[in-house]
Design a protein around this motif. Structure first.
Motif, PDB file in Angstrom:
ATOM      1  N   UNK A  43     -33.583  -4.618  39.739  1.00  0.00           N
ATOM      2  CA  UNK A  43     -33.158  -5.574  38.699  1.00  0.00           C
ATOM      3  C   UNK A  43     -33.878  -6.908  38.883  1.00  0.00           C
ATOM      4  N   UNK A  44     -34.140  -7.292  40.138  1.00  0.00           N
ATOM      5  CA  UNK A  44     -34.834  -8.566  40.402  1.00  0.00           C
ATOM      6  C   UNK A  44     -36.252  -8.541  39.839  1.00  0.00           C
ATOM      7  N   UNK A  45     -36.793  -7.325  39.613  1.00  0.00           N
ATOM      8  CA  UNK A  45     -38.140  -7.203  39.027  1.00  0.00           C
ATOM      9  C   UNK A  45     -38.090  -7.143  37.503  1.00  0.00           C
ATOM     10  N   UNK A  46     -36.896  -7.242  36.922  1.00  0.00           N
ATOM     11  CA  UNK A  46     -36.778  -7.258  35.460  1.00  0.00           C
ATOM     12  C   UNK A  46     -36.543  -5.894  34.832  1.00  0.00           C
ATOM     13  N   UNK A  47     -36.295  -4.865  35.651  1.00  0.00           N
ATOM     14  CA  UNK A  47     -35.986  -3.526  35.124  1.00  0.00           C
ATOM     15  C   UNK A  47     -34.466  -3.358  35.204  1.00  0.00           C
TER      16      UNK A  47
ATOM     17  N   UNK B 177     -30.898  -1.632  35.677  1.00  0.00           N
ATOM     18  CA  UNK B 177     -30.414  -0.463  36.433  1.00  0.00           C
ATOM     19  C   UNK B 177     -28.925  -0.230  36.126  1.00  0.00           C
ATOM     20  N   UNK B 178     -28.639   0.661  35.157  1.00  0.00           N
ATOM     21  CA  UNK B 178     -27.236   0.999  34.885  1.00  0.00           C
ATOM     22  C   UNK B 178     -26.863   2.178  35.768  1.00  0.00           C
ATOM     23  N   UNK B 179     -26.095   1.955  36.812  1.00  0.00           N
ATOM     24  CA  UNK B 179     -25.879   3.016  37.798  1.00  0.00           C
ATOM     25  C   UNK B 179     -24.440   3.515  37.786  1.00  0.00           C
TER      26      UNK B 179
ATOM     27  N   UNK C   4     -21.453  -2.999  30.479  1.00  0.00           N
ATOM     28  CA  UNK C   4     -22.574  -3.495  29.662  1.00  0.00           C
ATOM     29  C   UNK C   4     -22.756  -5.008  29.864  1.00  0.00           C
ATOM     30  N   UNK C   5     -21.626  -5.724  29.942  1.00  0.00           N
ATOM     31  CA  UNK C   5     -21.703  -7.182  30.091  1.00  0.00           C
ATOM     32  C   UNK C   5     -22.351  -7.558  31.430  1.00  0.00           C
ATOM     33  N   UNK C   6     -21.954  -6.854  32.496  1.00  0.00           N
ATOM     34  CA  UNK C   6     -22.536  -7.131  33.823  1.00  0.00           C
ATOM     35  C   UNK C   6     -24.033  -6.819  33.797  1.00  0.00           C
TER      36      UNK C   6
ATOM     37  N   UNK D  27     -25.874  -9.483  32.065  1.00  0.00           N
ATOM     38  CA  UNK D  27     -25.929 -10.761  32.806  1.00  0.00           C
ATOM     39  C   UNK D  27     -26.876 -10.703  33.985  1.00  0.00           C
ATOM     40  N   UNK D  28     -26.848  -9.606  34.746  1.00  0.00           N
ATOM     41  CA  UNK D  28     -27.671  -9.652  35.968  1.00  0.00           C
ATOM     42  C   UNK D  28     -28.674  -8.527  36.097  1.00  0.00           C
ATOM     43  N   UNK D  29     -28.704  -7.599  35.134  1.00  0.00           N
ATOM     44  CA  UNK D  29     -29.745  -6.567  35.161  1.00  0.00           C
ATOM     45  C   UNK D  29     -29.355  -5.318  35.937  1.00  0.00           C
TER      46      UNK D  29
END
Ligand code: URA
Length: 450
Positions: A109-113, A115-117, A149-151, A154-156
């Motif tokens: 997520x820090x790289x902008x991808x 991750x819905x896990x 979805x909201x999380x 907000x943070x990827x």
């Protein structure tokens, strides 16, 4: 075909007979069977017979894809198309000490991808991502879909458990497989895993298929077959998929047990941690970045992931996700805020030599016995207990040197765990041949051409 048309056209007994006689089922027949079972219109005894026929006769690739699709559409499929980033997830087939998901979600997520896990709990001797996350005080893995979805927005990244709405057919089928000796079919495992993962609304998936004494697939050929099946099924369904086949002949990293594993996750996100865990996290992250469009090559993905750890951005993302999911983010700075076992005892080596092998499944079982996993479905998990390995396969060891520490809250449990650990470690006079952590890659065509 709509379910109502299907129900008028087919009969369960015909679908069972066809599979028994090795005749390929059509997509419509599989859709009917799964839909009717999910709605309670086919009894468990007929579905049990069908599952056993699948286990014995196997499935074609088309049948496997149809089964995955029917199970996927038995419930809600998340539509995350509103999120501008590509969505990529990772799934591991389960092992001992495998805490990579907790590193990967914030790192990628820090790289902008995005991750819905959606993860699971411990199964048998293997640990579960949800149990590890719940060892962080307050962390909520039971978010409703809207909050998930909201999380994610907000943070990827966001990490939750399976909801009742996602792939309900798998819930019913898995429970039935568990008691009818039909868990082991690679076709059923593939459909079970892929239906849940594809319901996350992802664009790409990286699979970590474990092989060895701590994995469900004990030998490499079975692991490779399952990996190929999952890659091909995912590709047929329009996703970019890659599978790494990785070693699980010894625990990954040094710590096994829920809160202990979070400690090791934070170590890796701080730039340290054991070499094998760090290496696997960087490899999986590199592929996730590559498939997620954040790096042109896998090598660049590896470099970028290492930079995101070194700069502290990945750790910051982990803190953000913990906070958004109601956990205590102060654990990142003060690991003593994680649950601690009351006592620690050492397991000493009976002789000098080299640690030649570890029966990895027994180490996982030792952790379950301590209370770190479940012996029965209804058991609760003690987040504080576990095992810290001081030696890995190939290490030299002196007589009476500590092989491992047991973190425990009950003397009888610690004693049983000690016996299992001693039995599972073979000490030899000569070092064993080194094994590779990354055994093999299976790259789907669209993942290759990314
Ligand atoms: N994990 C799953 O989710 N399903 C299986 O069938 C096996 C492992």
């Amino acid at each position: 075909m709509s379910p109502s048309t299907a129900i008028q056209t087919f009969r369960a007994i015909d679908v069972i007979r066809k599979k028994r006689d090795s005749i390929e089922l059509s997509q419509a027949e599989i859709e009917y069977f799964i839909d009717a079972y999910t709605r309670g219109e086919i009894p468990d005894y007929q579905v049990s017979a069908w599952l056993m026929a699948v286990l014995l006769r196997g499935m074609t690739r088309a049948e496997t894809a149809a089964l995955t699709d029917a199970m996927l559409h038995s419930g809600e499929v998340l539509d995350l198309s509103g999120l501008p980033a590509r969505k990529v997830d990772k799934h591991s087939t389960g092992g001992v000490g495998d805490k990579t998901s907790l590193v990967l979600a914030p790192l990628v997520a820090a790289a902008g991808v995005a991750v819905p896990m959606i993860s699971g709990r411990g199964l048998g001797h293997t640990g579960g991502t949800l149990d590890k996350l719940e060892s962080i005080p307050g962390f909520n893995v039971n978010l409703p879909v809207a909050e998930f979805r909201r999380v994610l927005e907000s943070c990827g990244c966001a990490m939750i458990g399976q909801t009742a709405e996602i792939a309900p057919a798998d819930r019913k089928l898995y429970a039935l497989r568990d008691v009818t000796g039909t868990v082991e079919s690679p076709y059923l495992i593939c459909a079970s895993i892929m239906s849940k993962k594809l319901a996350e609304g992802i664009d790409a998936l990286v699979l970590d298929v474990k092989t060895g004494s701590g994995a469900f697939m004990k030998n490499e050929n079975d692991a490779a077959f399952l990996a190929e099946l999952m890659v091909e099924t995912g590709e047929r369904m329009g996703k970019r998929v890659l599978a790494l086949i990785t070693d699980m002949d010894q625990p990954l990293g040094n710590m096994i047990g829920n809160a202990l594993e979070v400690v090791e996750v934070v170590d890796v996100l701080r730039g340290g941690g054991p070499q094998d865990l760090r290496e696997l996290c960087l490899e999986l992250a590199a592929w996730m970045l590559h498939l997620g469009g954040a790096s042109k090559t896998v090598a660049e993905g590896r470099r970028r992931s290492a930079e995101l750890i070194a700069s502290g951005k990945a750790l910051e993302k982990f803190r953000q996700m913990i906070e958004l999911q109601a956990g205590d983010p102060r654990v990142n700075d003060d690991l003593k805020r994680l649950p601690q076992a009351q006592k620690i005892t050492d397991v000493l080596s009976p002789k000098a030599g080299y640690l030649a092998s570890i029966q990895c499944e027994q180490i996982g079982t030792a952790c379950v016995i301590l209370g770190g996993g479940r012996e029965r479905k209804e058991d609760s998990v003690d987040p504080s207990v576990g095992i810290v390995l001081h030696k890995k396969v190939g290490d030299r060891i002196a007589k009476a040197e500590s092989i491992a520490s047991i973190h425990y809250n009950s003397e009888p449990r610690a004693e049983r765990a000690r016996q299992l650990i001693v039995e599972s470690c073979a000490i030899a006079d000569t070092p064993p041949t080194a094994k590779r952590l990354l055994i093999h890659k299976i790259i789907g065509r669209s993942a290759e051409s990314n």
